[in-house]
Design a protein around this motif. Structure first.
Motif, PDB file in Angstrom:
ATOM      1  N   HIS A  43       0.817  -1.220   0.000  1.00  0.00           N
ATOM      2  CA  HIS A  43       0.000   0.000   0.000  1.00  0.00           C
ATOM      3  C   HIS A  43       0.846   1.264   0.000  1.00  0.00           C
ATOM      4  O   HIS A  43       0.319   2.362  -0.199  1.00  0.00           O
ATOM      5  N   TYR A  44       2.170   1.147   0.201  1.00  0.00           N
ATOM      6  CA  TYR A  44       3.035   2.315   0.135  1.00  0.00           C
ATOM      7  C   TYR A  44       3.176   2.848  -1.293  1.00  0.00           C
ATOM      8  O   TYR A  44       3.373   4.057  -1.481  1.00  0.00           O
ATOM      9  N   ILE A  45       3.143   1.965  -2.272  1.00  0.00           N
ATOM     10  CA  ILE A  45       3.442   2.377  -3.646  1.00  0.00           C
ATOM     11  C   ILE A  45       2.484   3.471  -4.137  1.00  0.00           C
ATOM     12  O   ILE A  45       2.940   4.510  -4.628  1.00  0.00           O
ATOM     13  N   PRO A  46       1.162   3.297  -4.024  1.00  0.00           N
ATOM     14  CA  PRO A  46       0.281   4.398  -4.442  1.00  0.00           C
ATOM     15  C   PRO A  46       0.431   5.653  -3.587  1.00  0.00           C
ATOM     16  O   PRO A  46       0.234   6.772  -4.084  1.00  0.00           O
ATOM     17  N   ILE A  47       0.790   5.491  -2.308  1.00  0.00           N
ATOM     18  CA  ILE A  47       0.989   6.663  -1.447  1.00  0.00           C
ATOM     19  C   ILE A  47       2.214   7.445  -1.904  1.00  0.00           C
ATOM     20  O   ILE A  47       2.174   8.668  -2.059  1.00  0.00           O
ATOM     21  N   TYR A  48       3.306   6.743  -2.130  1.00  0.00           N
ATOM     22  CA  TYR A  48       4.507   7.396  -2.640  1.00  0.00           C
ATOM     23  C   TYR A  48       4.214   8.156  -3.929  1.00  0.00           C
ATOM     24  O   TYR A  48       4.595   9.323  -4.092  1.00  0.00           O
ATOM     25  N   ASP A  49       3.561   7.478  -4.854  1.00  0.00           N
ATOM     26  CA  ASP A  49       3.315   8.087  -6.162  1.00  0.00           C
ATOM     27  C   ASP A  49       2.431   9.322  -6.022  1.00  0.00           C
ATOM     28  O   ASP A  49       2.628  10.326  -6.723  1.00  0.00           O
ATOM     29  N   ARG A  50       1.480   9.275  -5.131  1.00  0.00           N
ATOM     30  CA  ARG A  50       0.576  10.412  -4.913  1.00  0.00           C
ATOM     31  C   ARG A  50       1.330  11.655  -4.460  1.00  0.00           C
ATOM     32  O   ARG A  50       1.100  12.763  -4.964  1.00  0.00           O
ATOM     33  N   TYR A  51       2.254  11.491  -3.526  1.00  0.00           N
ATOM     34  CA  TYR A  51       2.936  12.643  -2.949  1.00  0.00           C
ATOM     35  C   TYR A  51       4.258  12.992  -3.632  1.00  0.00           C
ATOM     36  O   TYR A  51       4.673  14.164  -3.627  1.00  0.00           O
ATOM     37  N   PHE A  52       4.936  11.999  -4.203  1.00  0.00           N
ATOM     38  CA  PHE A  52       6.247  12.239  -4.791  1.00  0.00           C
ATOM     39  C   PHE A  52       6.199  12.612  -6.272  1.00  0.00           C
ATOM     40  O   PHE A  52       7.139  13.214  -6.782  1.00  0.00           O
ATOM     41  N   SER A  53       5.115  12.262  -6.965  1.00  0.00           N
ATOM     42  CA  SER A  53       5.078  12.476  -8.417  1.00  0.00           C
ATOM     43  C   SER A  53       5.278  13.942  -8.831  1.00  0.00           C
ATOM     44  O   SER A  53       5.884  14.186  -9.889  1.00  0.00           O
ATOM     45  N   PRO A  54       4.814  14.952  -8.049  1.00  0.00           N
ATOM     46  CA  PRO A  54       5.051  16.333  -8.474  1.00  0.00           C
ATOM     47  C   PRO A  54       6.530  16.715  -8.540  1.00  0.00           C
ATOM     48  O   PRO A  54       6.881  17.720  -9.161  1.00  0.00           O
ATOM     49  N   TYR A  55       7.392  15.930  -7.910  1.00  0.00           N
ATOM     50  CA  TYR A  55       8.815  16.253  -7.874  1.00  0.00           C
ATOM     51  C   TYR A  55       9.596  15.562  -8.997  1.00  0.00           C
ATOM     52  O   TYR A  55      10.798  15.794  -9.141  1.00  0.00           O
ATOM     53  N   ARG A  56       8.928  14.741  -9.774  1.00  0.00           N
ATOM     54  CA  ARG A  56       9.626  13.975 -10.811  1.00  0.00           C
ATOM     55  C   ARG A  56      10.193  14.878 -11.912  1.00  0.00           C
ATOM     56  O   ARG A  56       9.597  15.890 -12.255  1.00  0.00           O
TER      57      ARG A  56
END
Length: 235
Positions: A43-56
């Motif tokens: 369940h961490y993977i979608p959480i990471y992507d939700r919050y970290f994706s703007p920094y990609r």
């Protein structure tokens, strides 16, 4: 922990897609990892992507506490791209072997503020901190208090594996004062001190938390300078 382990012969990507309705580059990177070991709760993977994706795709500076087998650093390198400055820290001397591969690795303790300052200075600042270190309550707090003031405005501070907040062996417990989530409650009070007369419990974070997000075993803090709230009526 055994009761939570996924079948080693199972399809990791399919399990995450099915359970959480999530599909992303991060999922593909994680599930497709080879040559190095990386382990995450699904369940961490979608959480990471939700919050970290703007920094990609940006020249962000990320610090991960806890290197272990080096797989997580490799995952973040693939996810954030070549422009990102990524450092990992660990107390295990064996982690030196990962230095200069996907990221820079420095050896030291997460509860040593002088060491943390040295690392952040070397990085030239920090935009994202991910605490996947000892998971011990006092260590989590020591890192947060030392690093949050160094975090850039618009930055993100994430702490994972906080199920240990309920385990006495990690300084926690369901009714324990040391439970990290009990400290978060006081951080929420600090966020709202415009509306009460109390003094801030955590001055290191005063007027610099724009959001606190709690998920299963994870807490994320968004940092920004917070101006005095303003109320208006628009007709």
């Amino acid at each position: 922990m055994k009761r939570f382990e996924f079948d080693p012969d199972g399809d990791v990507a399919e399990d995450i897609r099915t359970k959480y309705g999530h599909d992303s580059d991060l999922l593909k990177i994680y599930a497709g990892t080879k040559d190095v070991q990386v382990n995450k709760w699904h369940h961490y993977i979608p959480i990471y992507d939700r919050y970290f994706s703007p920094y990609r795709g940006k020249p962000i500076k990320m610090l991960e506490i806890g290197v272990k087998k080096g797989g997580s650093l490799k995952m973040w390198r693939e996810y954030f791209g070549d422009e990102a400055i990524i450092y990992g820290i660990d107390i295990d001397e064996k982690c030196r072997e990962f230095d200069g591969q996907a990221a820079q690795v420095r050896i030291g303790s997460q509860d040593d503020p002088e060491f943390l300052d040295e690392v952040v200075d070397e990085m030239g600042g920090v935009d994202i901190v991910l605490d996947d270190g000892s998971h011990v309550m006092q260590h989590i707090m020591a890192s947060l208090m030392a690093l949050y003031p160094r975090l850039s405005n618009g930055g993100l501070y994430a702490i994972e594996d906080l199920h240990t907040a309920f385990w006495p062996g990690f300084g926690g417990g369901l009714k324990s004062r040391g439970n990290f989530f009990n400290r978060v409650r006081r951080m929420v009070d600090d966020m709202h001190r415009w509306y009460h007369d109390g003094k801030p419990t955590f001055p290191q974070m005063d007027k610099a938390i724009s959001g606190i997000h709690i998920h299963d075993s994870m807490c994320l803090f968004e940092k920004a300078e917070i101006p005095k709230p303003t109320f208006s009526r628009v007709k």
